[in-house]
Design a protein around this motif. Structure first.
Motif, PDB file in Angstrom:
ATOM      1  N   THR A   7       0.849  -1.335  -0.125  1.00  0.00           N
ATOM      2  CA  THR A   7       0.093  -0.099  -0.141  1.00  0.00           C
ATOM      3  C   THR A   7       0.788   1.251   0.093  1.00  0.00           C
ATOM      4  N   ALA A  30       1.028   5.538   0.113  1.00  0.00           N
ATOM      5  CA  ALA A  30       0.357   6.907   0.209  1.00  0.00           C
ATOM      6  C   ALA A  30       1.489   8.007  -0.305  1.00  0.00           C
ATOM      7  N   GLU A  69     -12.230  -0.850  -1.885  1.00  0.00           N
ATOM      8  CA  GLU A  69     -11.177  -0.025  -2.190  1.00  0.00           C
ATOM      9  C   GLU A  69     -11.023   1.192  -1.010  1.00  0.00           C
ATOM     10  N   GLU A  70     -12.472   1.715  -0.866  1.00  0.00           N
ATOM     11  CA  GLU A  70     -12.622   2.959   0.058  1.00  0.00           C
ATOM     12  C   GLU A  70     -12.211   2.427   1.414  1.00  0.00           C
ATOM     13  N   ARG A  86     -10.397  -0.133   2.168  1.00  0.00           N
ATOM     14  CA  ARG A  86      -8.757  -0.326   2.279  1.00  0.00           C
ATOM     15  C   ARG A  86      -8.018   0.959   2.550  1.00  0.00           C
ATOM     16  N   LYS A  87      -8.271   2.148   1.784  1.00  0.00           N
ATOM     17  CA  LYS A  87      -7.624   3.271   1.927  1.00  0.00           C
ATOM     18  C   LYS A  87      -7.787   3.830   3.142  1.00  0.00           C
ATOM     19  N   SER A  88      -8.983   3.953   3.728  1.00  0.00           N
ATOM     20  CA  SER A  88      -9.375   4.631   5.110  1.00  0.00           C
ATOM     21  C   SER A  88      -8.496   3.740   6.267  1.00  0.00           C
ATOM     22  N   LEU A 115      -4.836   4.733   5.835  1.00  0.00           N
ATOM     23  CA  LEU A 115      -4.617   6.091   6.031  1.00  0.00           C
ATOM     24  C   LEU A 115      -4.719   6.385   7.571  1.00  0.00           C
ATOM     25  N   ARG A 161      -3.203  11.832   6.807  1.00  0.00           N
ATOM     26  CA  ARG A 161      -4.526  11.392   6.352  1.00  0.00           C
ATOM     27  C   ARG A 161      -4.910  12.050   5.099  1.00  0.00           C
ATOM     28  N   TYR A 214      -3.355   7.582  -3.533  1.00  0.00           N
ATOM     29  CA  TYR A 214      -3.273   6.314  -2.563  1.00  0.00           C
ATOM     30  C   TYR A 214      -3.307   5.024  -3.606  1.00  0.00           C
ATOM     31  N   ILE A 215      -2.653   4.247  -3.535  1.00  0.00           N
ATOM     32  CA  ILE A 215      -2.469   3.149  -4.444  1.00  0.00           C
ATOM     33  C   ILE A 215      -2.255   1.746  -3.584  1.00  0.00           C
ATOM     34  N   ASP A 216      -2.813   0.731  -3.939  1.00  0.00           N
ATOM     35  CA  ASP A 216      -2.615  -0.644  -3.349  1.00  0.00           C
ATOM     36  C   ASP A 216      -2.571  -1.748  -4.430  1.00  0.00           C
TER      37      ASP A 216
END
Length: 446
Positions: free
Chosen positions: A294, A296, A352-353, A355-357, A360, A372, A377-379
């Motif tokens: 992941t 950021a 995806e949302e 995971r990102k949350s 961060l 934050r 953001y990429i995973d």
């Protein structure tokens, strides 16, 4: 239909190296790759603004002589992984900053952890890297998991948690999935546990300038006419000393074939005649590790201003280990978090949302609220890659080495095996892949 001397399947570092060595020996070689790119589990994603992210293998370190030699040959430079300043430990909901290698744990836990690491290093020295099943007490260590051994060695819960975090980062698997014999073999293969865990003098010491794909891309360029991309091999048949390799829209034959794939992928090809029973069983028993990378991306590596090096560890949340993956010039801040083993399996169930949350949120706990709000953001999940099915490497479960280990590298007729899983030195790493390519070429050339 053209008849080659050798067909190599898989254009990762193992397949590329084998191809190069065989071409040097004036053999007619065809390299088949299922993907639309070379590099295999090494994948640098390049962006229009000149930046890049290593979505696969990324680091190099001392004694990885083969990858260093290849980089040097093609004028590819390396640079130190950023580790100036304090590391971060988030443990039992408390954030602690510390200098050096030793995390701020209670003294009993620290001594217990240190004892277990030293004990494992000592045991690993007894392993026969060429034939792990012939090592002293091989059957005993192959009958237990790494988790079982850890439980016996350490009485302190905190020590066990920290050792587990390190093991997940090394193998991308839960310690209960790995044979203790495999853990010892792998440890010796990469020198010792300290080397596998550390940045300075360790496997994470440096990164490759321009991305870890660079040596592979430049090597492939030297024999690009021998490479056929987007070529998924479906079957390999052997008859009268001729090996025929077929895909949906191609058929080629050769005197020899090198399968430079992880065992689980090699097992998805149909073979005629069938593989020997032990080879068949082996490919069923070597699962891949499970890992997400992941990322950021920020305007600047702002944690450096606070005297932090971007290295963190925690037993809280999905990402348990982070690294500063910013470019050499620090022109952007790139924070990378690993999601490993069982956490990675659970992470795969999130949107995806979500995971990102989650990532961060973890980064903010380590490095403050600024984390934050990244620019991007990429995973990336390696378990979801059709032509990989997991990373970092294939793992031996209990009983694997002692009952089936011999089938890992043993040729079957005119079919030979390569890939980092078959390497005795730096198994699971780019360096091991290159070594396996050199070994298999020698095997074929006699």
């Amino acid at each position: 239909m053209k008849n080659y001397d050798v067909i190599v399947i898989g254009a990762g570092y193992a397949g590329l190296t084998a191809t190069r060595e065989l071409i040097k020996a004036e053999k007619e070689v065809l390299l088949l790759e299922a993907r639309d790119r070379v590099g295999g589990r090494v994948y640098t994603k390049y962006y229009d603004d000149g930046s890049y992210l290593d979505l696969g293998a990324a680091w190099v370190g001392p004694t990885q002589d083969k990858i260093y030699a290849l980089a040097k040959e093609f004028g590819v430079q390396t640079f130190p992984t950023y580790d100036e300043g304090k590391s971060t430990l988030l443990f039992n909901k408390k954030v602690k900053r510390y200098n050096g290698l030793i995390p701020p744990l209670p003294i009993g836990s620290l001594l217990s952890l240190d004892f277990a690491i030293k004990r494992m290093n000592k045991l690993s020295k007894t392993i026969d890297l060429q034939n792990p099943w012939q090592s002293p007490n091989a059957a005993y260590y192959d009958s237990m998991t790494l988790a079982t051994w850890m439980d016996k060695q350490m009485s302190f819960k905190t020590a066990k948690i920290m050792f587990k975090l390190a093991a997940e980062a090394i193998w991308a698997a839960d310690p209960n999935e790995i044979s203790m014999l495999h853990a010892l073999f792998y440890t010796k293969s990469g020198r010792d546990l300290d080397t596998l865990m550390n940045v300075k003098n360790g496997a994470q010491e440096e990164r490759i300038l321009g991305g870890a794909s660079q040596p592979a891309l430049r090597l492939a360029e030297t024999f690009k006419d021998n490479i056929r991309l987007n070529s998924v091999v479906r079957s390999i048949s052997q008859e009268n000393d001729i090996v025929t390799v077929k895909g949906d829209d191609f058929e080629f034959s050769a005197k020899k074939v090198v399968v430079a794939l992880p065992p689980t992928l090699a097992g998805r090809i149909n073979y005629y005649p069938l593989m020997p029973a032990n080879r068949e069983q082996l490919t069923q028993r070597m699962p891949m590790g499970t890992v997400w990378k992941t990322y950021a991306i920020y305007d600047t590596p702002f944690w450096r201003e606070a005297g932090l090096n971007g290295l963190s560890a925690t037993n809280d949340g999905y990402t348990t280990v982070t690294f500063d993956n910013s470019p050499k010039d620090g022109s952007k801040g790139i924070m990378m978090g690993f999601v490993l083993g069982n956490q990675a399996k659970a992470f795969s169930n999130l949107s995806e949302e979500e995971r990102k949350s989650s990532i961060l949120d973890s980064f903010a706990k380590f490095y403050g609220e600024k984390a934050r709000n990244p620019l991007a953001y990429i995973d990336h999940s390696w378990a979801a890659e059709e032509f990989t099915r997991g990373c970092y490497a294939g793992l031996m479960p209990t009983g694997g080495w002692t009952s089936l280990g011999k089938a890992l590298r043993e040729p079957v007729g005119n079919i030979h095996w390569a890939g980092t899983e078959t390497s005795d030195i730096w198994n699971g790493y780019i360096d091991g892949a290159i070594r396996s390519g050199e070994r298999v070429a020698k095997e074929i050339l006699g």
